[in-house]
Design a protein around this motif. Structure first.
Motif, PDB file in Angstrom:
ATOM      1  N   GLN A   1       0.878  -2.380  -1.848  1.00 10.34           N
ATOM      2  CA  GLN A   1       0.009  -2.852  -0.773  1.00 10.34           C
ATOM      3  C   GLN A   1      -0.549  -1.685   0.043  1.00 10.34           C
ATOM      4  N   LEU A   2      -1.731  -1.904   0.634  1.00 10.11           N
ATOM      5  CA  LEU A   2      -2.383  -0.885   1.457  1.00 10.11           C
ATOM      6  C   LEU A   2      -1.943  -1.042   2.909  1.00 10.11           C
ATOM      7  N   TYR A   3      -1.532   0.081   3.500  1.00 10.24           N
ATOM      8  CA  TYR A   3      -1.090   0.085   4.899  1.00 10.24           C
ATOM      9  C   TYR A   3      -1.904   1.104   5.686  1.00 10.24           C
ATOM     10  N   GLY A   4      -2.144   0.770   6.951  1.00  7.71           N
ATOM     11  CA  GLY A   4      -2.869   1.663   7.845  1.00  7.71           C
ATOM     12  C   GLY A   4      -2.949   1.043   9.225  1.00  7.71           C
ATOM     13  N   ASN A   5      -3.538   1.782  10.168  1.00  4.76           N
ATOM     14  CA  ASN A   5      -3.681   1.176  11.498  1.00  4.76           C
ATOM     15  C   ASN A   5      -4.807   0.153  11.500  1.00  4.76           C
ATOM     16  N   LYS A   6      -4.684  -0.835  12.364  1.00  4.27           N
ATOM     17  CA  LYS A   6      -5.624  -1.950  12.444  1.00  4.27           C
ATOM     18  C   LYS A   6      -6.318  -1.928  13.796  1.00  4.27           C
TER      19      LYS A   6
ATOM     20  N   ILE B   1      -3.094  -3.713   5.515  1.00  8.10           N
ATOM     21  CA  ILE B   1      -4.530  -3.892   5.720  1.00  8.10           C
ATOM     22  C   ILE B   1      -5.241  -4.351   4.453  1.00  8.10           C
ATOM     23  N   GLY B   2      -4.531  -4.408   3.320  1.00  7.83           N
ATOM     24  CA  GLY B   2      -5.210  -4.834   2.105  1.00  7.83           C
ATOM     25  C   GLY B   2      -4.274  -4.950   0.927  1.00  7.83           C
ATOM     26  N   ASN B   3      -4.745  -5.673  -0.081  1.00  7.38           N
ATOM     27  CA  ASN B   3      -4.013  -5.862  -1.336  1.00  7.38           C
ATOM     28  C   ASN B   3      -4.940  -5.433  -2.467  1.00  7.38           C
ATOM     29  N   PRO B   4      -4.626  -4.329  -3.172  1.00  6.83           N
ATOM     30  CA  PRO B   4      -5.544  -3.839  -4.206  1.00  6.83           C
ATOM     31  C   PRO B   4      -5.500  -4.631  -5.503  1.00  6.83           C
ATOM     32  N   ASN B   5      -4.529  -5.533  -5.657  1.00  6.26           N
ATOM     33  CA  ASN B   5      -4.361  -6.243  -6.924  1.00  6.26           C
ATOM     34  C   ASN B   5      -5.388  -7.365  -7.066  1.00  6.26           C
ATOM     35  N   PRO B   6      -5.981  -7.533  -8.247  1.00  6.48           N
ATOM     36  CA  PRO B   6      -6.991  -8.580  -8.428  1.00  6.48           C
ATOM     37  C   PRO B   6      -6.355  -9.962  -8.516  1.00  6.48           C
ATOM     38  N   ASP B   7      -7.148 -10.989  -8.144  1.00  7.00           N
ATOM     39  CA  ASP B   7      -6.711 -12.364  -8.384  1.00  7.00           C
ATOM     40  C   ASP B   7      -6.713 -12.654  -9.877  1.00  7.00           C
ATOM     41  N   TYR B   8      -7.727 -12.154 -10.571  1.00  8.41           N
ATOM     42  CA  TYR B   8      -7.771 -12.264 -12.028  1.00  8.41           C
ATOM     43  C   TYR B   8      -8.859 -11.334 -12.548  1.00  8.41           C
TER      44      TYR B   8
END
Length: 645
Positions: free
Chosen positions: A421-426, A452-459
């Motif tokens: 997972q992607l982490y950073g300040n918001k 702050i984000g999820n790089p994995n695709p849904d499909y």
């Protein structure tokens, strides 16, 4: 700051980059800011490389009996990469040598040799009328060694004289050697019953040099089976069903750590913050060394992955429709990770067998042939993939593991969450999700980092179309990705430099010549005279384009760099013509094929403007989602001629 592509991107559109001179009469570069002029860089910052590669193979086979043979294969891949770089006096950016304007020369040579030896004993016997037995006993050895030598000289005395020894004043040599060896022994047995039932058993043991003795031997295995129902029960077979097969497999694979992870090492010190000038050693002729931030671990063990899958294969309607469906699950234990450690101990990470991951997924392949005649056919194949990898556990007391990146942003493993997972300040927000603005109407970053984000695709979905008519074949490969996030430094730099279309949505100046303030952030003032009030009405704070797109506005927090990277693209297309055999009857050729092709022909990424999101700042690794000034992707075209004698 030396890359001419980026400097050209970031140059304001009001600056006449092509029309203004880029250097003075003495060769000193001319530019509007403290970065290298792109035209000067192309002319004065040089890099040459050369690759020599030799591949060789020896294959020997001896038939011991009519059902038993021995085979030996020896292969070698020898690779030499040489490079030379020259940074002119006055180069401001890092360029080849990070000489900070003094000029520099680089000479480097990388050599590698991969040796693979494989000895197998292969047997095939029929037992009775119904059973075929095939077995393989083998031994494999893989030896991989690389040696890298590089010398950087800084302080060029005479312009354009590319002699490292004679024309530089300080030297920074780097020499490394890396070697790894794996010895493996394996066995495989395949039995086929009446051509409709198959069982395959395999076992292998590896001895890996990257692990210490006592832990460097690891065993893994697999078992797989298939049952062809249409062969076992011929009454099933018809014009509607030509193939029905079920399959399953289960296995365990082993994997060792990266080389030299079992010890801790010192290296040349190079203090830097990633942005400003580095402190380079030797410094004033004094060498400097520092202990690696990551401590090795002599007790490392191999990590193992247990996997299982079941699937079904169908061929229907006279083979006009084919379906392959697979459900799989994997679980990795003892995953080798660099686990955070208190920096007060002088070590930031320790390499440990520290994680457990589980993946569940589906794969489906469907091929449809709607047209099939004597003159040609049209066939379309859909390949669908969906998976989810979850972190089951980490080492005791460890809440997350840093896979790569910076303080913000970074990629992490967190127990119970998806992989990487992607982490950073918001942006700071209140309990209702409203932005909390400062007194001047700007968003504010949180003090701590959060997801702050999820790089994995849904499909993902690949669609391959092939249309053939007589001697002409057209093939087109489409690529669809749904979902996934990415942190983009390139998009942020383009926006805060004001060189992309969205930053020119409004005029920069009002009719009276004052600076326009067409932007505002919707939110609530957190402090100041308007604390608690909505940004609007009599207390409204509006911003200029520079303020809105700048480091105090949209890009004040890592959250502002995140984009969805769903895409549709034409990955590849080709048109092929095979000359009729009648035209080749009087020639020495058996076949002649002419093709034209293109790759990366079209992209639609609706939520990722201007650039191709298929990038990864962490290179070839298991972590993704960070783009940090990556070079743009390329579109290529070509033609080929293939001749068969």
């Amino acid at each position: 700051m030396s890359n001419p592509l980026f400097r050209g991107w970031f140059t304001p559109r009001s600056w006449d980059l092509s029309g203004l001179p880029y250097k003075s009469a003495t060769g000193t570069q001319l530019h509007y800011d403290a970065s290298d002029n792109p035209y000067w860089s192309i002319e004065q910052i040089l890099f040459d490389d050369n690759i020599n590669r030799v591949l060789g193979n020896i294959n020997l086979r001896y038939q011991l009996l009519d059902w038993l043979s021995v085979d030996y294969k020896l292969g070698v891949d020898n690779y030499v990469f040489t490079r030379r770089g020259y940074d002119q006096i006055g180069a401001i950016g890092g360029a080849n040598t990070s000489a900070n304007g003094a000029g520099g020369i680089l000479e480097g040579r990388n050599t590698s040799r991969l040796l693979n030896s494989n000895l197998t004993l292969v047997g095939n016997r029929q037992i009775g009328k119904d059973l075929d037995l095939t077995f393989v006993l083998g031994q494999e050895a893989v030896d991989d060694i690389s040696k890298n030598a590089q010398v950087i000289g800084r302080g060029v005395t005479v312009r354009d004289f590319r002699n490292l020894n004679a024309n530089t004043t300080t030297y920074a040599p780097t020499f490394t050697t890396s070697q790894g060896r794996i010895i493996g022994a394996y066995a495989n047995v395949t039995t086929v019953y009446r051509n409709f039932a198959t069982i395959d058993l395999a076992v292998r043991n590896d001895w890996n040099s990257t692990l210490r003795e006592g832990n460097n031997s690891y065993l893994y295995y697999s078992v797989a089976g298939t049952l062809n129902l249409t062969e076992a029960f011929p009454s099933i077979k018809s014009d509607w069903v030509s193939l029905a097969k079920i399959r399953a497999n289960y296995g365990r694979t082993g994997k060792a750590n990266q080389r030299y992870s079992t010890d801790s090492y010192y290296g040349t010190a190079n203090p830097a913050d990633g942005f400003g000038p580095n402190i380079l050693f030797p410094f004033n002729s004094l060498p400097g060394f520092t202990l690696s931030n990551t401590a090795g671990n002599p007790l490392l063990e191999p990590e193992f992955t247990v996997s299982g899958e079941v699937g079904v294969d169908l061929s229907l309607i006279k083979d006009r429709l084919s379906i392959e469906l697979t459900r799989y699950q994997t679980k990795s234990t003892g995953v080798i990770l660099d686990v955070p450690n208190s920096s007060t101990a002088g070590i930031a990470f320790v390499t440990l067998n520290a994680g457990s991951l589980k993946t569940n997924g589906w794969e489906a392949g469907v091929t449809i042939t709607p047209i099939k005649t004597k003159s040609g056919f049209w066939s379309t194949t859909f390949n669908f993939t969906q998976f989810k990898s979850v972190v089951d556990e980490l080492a005791p007391g460890v809440q997350n593991v840093f896979l790569g990146g910076f303080t913000t942003p970074n990629v992490r493993l967190v127990v119970g969450d998806e992989y990487g997972q992607l982490y950073g300040n918001k942006y700071k927000r209140d309990a209702n999700g409203n932005l909390l603005l400062n007194a001047n109407g700007f968003p504010q970053p949180t003090a701590n980092v959060d997801k702050i984000g999820n790089p994995n695709p849904d499909y993902t979905l690949g669609i391959s179309n092939t249309i053939n008519y007589k001697a002409i074949t057209l093939s087109v490969l489409l690529d669809i990705r749904q979902g996934g996030d990415q942190y983009s430094r390139n998009l942020a730099d383009l926006q805060r430099n004001g060189v992309v279309a969205e930053t020119a949505e409004f005029d920069r100046f009002n009719a009276d010549g004052t600076v326009a303030t067409p932007y505002k952030f919707e939110g609530i003032f957190e402090a100041g005279p308007n604390a608690g009030q909505v940004n609007g009405g009599d207390v409204e704070k509006r911003l200029t384009a520079e303020q809105y797109w700048g480091n105090s506005g949209k890009h004040v927090a890592a959250e502002g760099f995140i984009y969805d990277i769903s895409w549709f693209r034409i990955r590849e297309a080709s048109l092929t013509y095979n000359l009729p055999k009648k035209m080749l009857e009087k020639s020495p050729f058996g076949a002649l094929e002419i093709s034209v092709f293109g790759r990366n022909l079209f992209l639609n990424a609706p939520n990722y403007p201007h650039l191709d999101p298929e990038q990864n700042a962490l290179g070839i690794s298991n972590a993704s989602g960070l783009e940090f000034n990556a070079l743009p992707q390329t579109r290529s075209y070509g033609a080929s001629l293939r001749v068969t004698l």
